[in-house]
Design a protein around this motif. Structure first.
Motif, PDB file in Angstrom:
ATOM      1  N   GLU A  36      29.622  29.968  42.485  1.00  0.00           N
ATOM      2  CA  GLU A  36      29.726  30.505  43.757  1.00  0.00           C
ATOM      3  C   GLU A  36      31.070  30.803  44.235  1.00  0.00           C
ATOM      4  OE1 GLU A  36      29.550  28.343  48.343  1.00  0.00           O
ATOM      5  OE2 GLU A  36      28.734  27.235  46.447  1.00  0.00           O
ATOM      6  N   LEU A  37      31.033  32.022  44.665  1.00  0.00           N
ATOM      7  CA  LEU A  37      32.302  32.602  45.044  1.00  0.00           C
ATOM      8  C   LEU A  37      32.995  31.855  46.227  1.00  0.00           C
ATOM      9  CD1 LEU A  37      34.125  34.983  44.689  1.00  0.00           C
ATOM     10  CD2 LEU A  37      33.074  36.298  46.480  1.00  0.00           C
ATOM     11  N   VAL A  38      34.193  31.462  45.884  1.00  0.00           N
ATOM     12  CA  VAL A  38      34.952  30.964  46.794  1.00  0.00           C
ATOM     13  C   VAL A  38      36.054  31.628  47.583  1.00  0.00           C
ATOM     14  CG1 VAL A  38      36.995  29.079  47.232  1.00  0.00           C
ATOM     15  CG2 VAL A  38      34.871  28.698  45.398  1.00  0.00           C
ATOM     16  N   GLN A  39      36.731  32.607  46.837  1.00  0.00           N
ATOM     17  CA  GLN A  39      37.805  33.690  47.505  1.00  0.00           C
ATOM     18  C   GLN A  39      38.012  34.561  46.800  1.00  0.00           C
ATOM     19  OE1 GLN A  39      41.343  31.448  48.539  1.00  0.00           O
ATOM     20  NE2 GLN A  39      42.067  33.310  49.579  1.00  0.00           N
ATOM     21  N   VAL A  40      38.440  36.000  47.095  1.00  0.00           N
ATOM     22  CA  VAL A  40      38.733  36.864  46.468  1.00  0.00           C
ATOM     23  C   VAL A  40      40.462  36.997  46.937  1.00  0.00           C
ATOM     24  CG1 VAL A  40      38.731  39.461  45.996  1.00  0.00           C
ATOM     25  CG2 VAL A  40      36.610  37.934  46.035  1.00  0.00           C
ATOM     26  N   VAL A  41      41.017  37.393  45.835  1.00  0.00           N
ATOM     27  CA  VAL A  41      42.710  37.858  46.244  1.00  0.00           C
ATOM     28  C   VAL A  41      43.120  38.974  45.443  1.00  0.00           C
ATOM     29  CG1 VAL A  41      43.215  35.152  46.836  1.00  0.00           C
ATOM     30  CG2 VAL A  41      43.589  36.111  44.493  1.00  0.00           C
ATOM     31  N   PRO A  42      44.241  39.623  46.186  1.00  0.00           N
ATOM     32  CA  PRO A  42      44.555  40.756  45.287  1.00  0.00           C
ATOM     33  C   PRO A  42      45.058  40.419  44.104  1.00  0.00           C
ATOM     34  CG  PRO A  42      45.491  40.652  47.550  1.00  0.00           C
ATOM     35  CD  PRO A  42      44.851  39.354  47.391  1.00  0.00           C
ATOM     36  N   GLY A  43      44.888  41.269  42.861  1.00  0.00           N
ATOM     37  CA  GLY A  43      45.495  41.215  41.466  1.00  0.00           C
ATOM     38  C   GLY A  43      46.638  41.575  41.388  1.00  0.00           C
ATOM     39  N   PRO A  44      47.059  41.714  40.147  1.00  0.00           N
ATOM     40  CA  PRO A  44      48.511  42.081  39.689  1.00  0.00           C
ATOM     41  C   PRO A  44      48.738  43.814  39.679  1.00  0.00           C
ATOM     42  CG  PRO A  44      47.091  41.609  37.678  1.00  0.00           C
ATOM     43  CD  PRO A  44      46.249  41.247  38.895  1.00  0.00           C
ATOM     44  N   ASN A  45      47.432  44.218  40.175  1.00  0.00           N
ATOM     45  CA  ASN A  45      47.565  45.836  40.261  1.00  0.00           C
ATOM     46  C   ASN A  45      46.768  46.374  41.287  1.00  0.00           C
ATOM     47  OD1 ASN A  45      45.214  46.935  38.911  1.00  0.00           O
ATOM     48  ND2 ASN A  45      46.354  45.835  37.053  1.00  0.00           N
ATOM     49  N   PRO A  46      46.921  47.444  41.705  1.00  0.00           N
ATOM     50  CA  PRO A  46      45.880  47.985  42.788  1.00  0.00           C
ATOM     51  C   PRO A  46      44.421  48.135  42.458  1.00  0.00           C
ATOM     52  CG  PRO A  46      47.597  49.268  42.846  1.00  0.00           C
ATOM     53  CD  PRO A  46      47.842  48.385  41.515  1.00  0.00           C
ATOM     54  N   GLU A  47      43.984  48.305  41.106  1.00  0.00           N
ATOM     55  CA  GLU A  47      42.793  48.452  40.538  1.00  0.00           C
ATOM     56  C   GLU A  47      42.071  47.150  40.287  1.00  0.00           C
ATOM     57  OE1 GLU A  47      41.161  51.608  40.353  1.00  0.00           O
ATOM     58  OE2 GLU A  47      42.870  52.036  41.601  1.00  0.00           O
ATOM     59  N   GLN A  48      42.465  45.956  40.518  1.00  0.00           N
ATOM     60  CA  GLN A  48      41.974  44.739  40.304  1.00  0.00           C
ATOM     61  C   GLN A  48      42.117  43.718  41.551  1.00  0.00           C
ATOM     62  OE1 GLN A  48      44.111  42.617  36.974  1.00  0.00           O
ATOM     63  NE2 GLN A  48      41.992  42.466  36.018  1.00  0.00           N
ATOM     64  N   LEU A  49      41.027  42.856  41.548  1.00  0.00           N
ATOM     65  CA  LEU A  49      41.057  41.637  42.285  1.00  0.00           C
ATOM     66  C   LEU A  49      41.061  40.530  41.438  1.00  0.00           C
ATOM     67  CD1 LEU A  49      38.708  43.081  44.839  1.00  0.00           C
ATOM     68  CD2 LEU A  49      41.178  42.702  45.202  1.00  0.00           C
ATOM     69  N   VAL A  50      41.163  39.160  42.117  1.00  0.00           N
ATOM     70  CA  VAL A  50      40.927  38.014  41.328  1.00  0.00           C
ATOM     71  C   VAL A  50      40.018  37.073  42.183  1.00  0.00           C
ATOM     72  CG1 VAL A  50      42.079  35.956  40.372  1.00  0.00           C
ATOM     73  CG2 VAL A  50      43.247  38.077  40.268  1.00  0.00           C
ATOM     74  N   ALA A  51      39.014  36.754  41.541  1.00  0.00           N
ATOM     75  CA  ALA A  51      37.885  35.997  42.409  1.00  0.00           C
ATOM     76  C   ALA A  51      38.168  34.276  41.758  1.00  0.00           C
ATOM     77  CB  ALA A  51      36.490  36.305  41.858  1.00  0.00           C
TER      78      ALA A  51
END
Length: 58
Positions: A36-51
């Motif tokens: 289950e998805l809890v949160q999405v935050v910005p990743g280390p570069n503009p092309e990536q997110l971290v879930a």
């Protein structure tokens, strides 16, 4: 008498890199495995997110 932890739900967690162009596909794959998805935050570069995901331990 039951132990203090009986009936207590426990979870495991995962941190998953998401590529912006494949976000839905990646999340659907993890969701099929019970995550289950809890949160999405910005990743280390503009092309990536971290879930951040969780699922109940069996």
């Amino acid at each position: 008498m039951s132990s203090p932890t009986s009936g207590r739900r426990t979870f495991e967690y995962a941190t998953v890199p998401l590529l912006i162009h494949a976000t839905k596909q990646i999340l659907d794959t993890w969701g099929e495995d019970g995550w289950e998805l809890v949160q999405v935050v910005p990743g280390p570069n503009p092309e990536q997110l971290v879930a951040y995901l969780k699922r109940e331990r069996s």
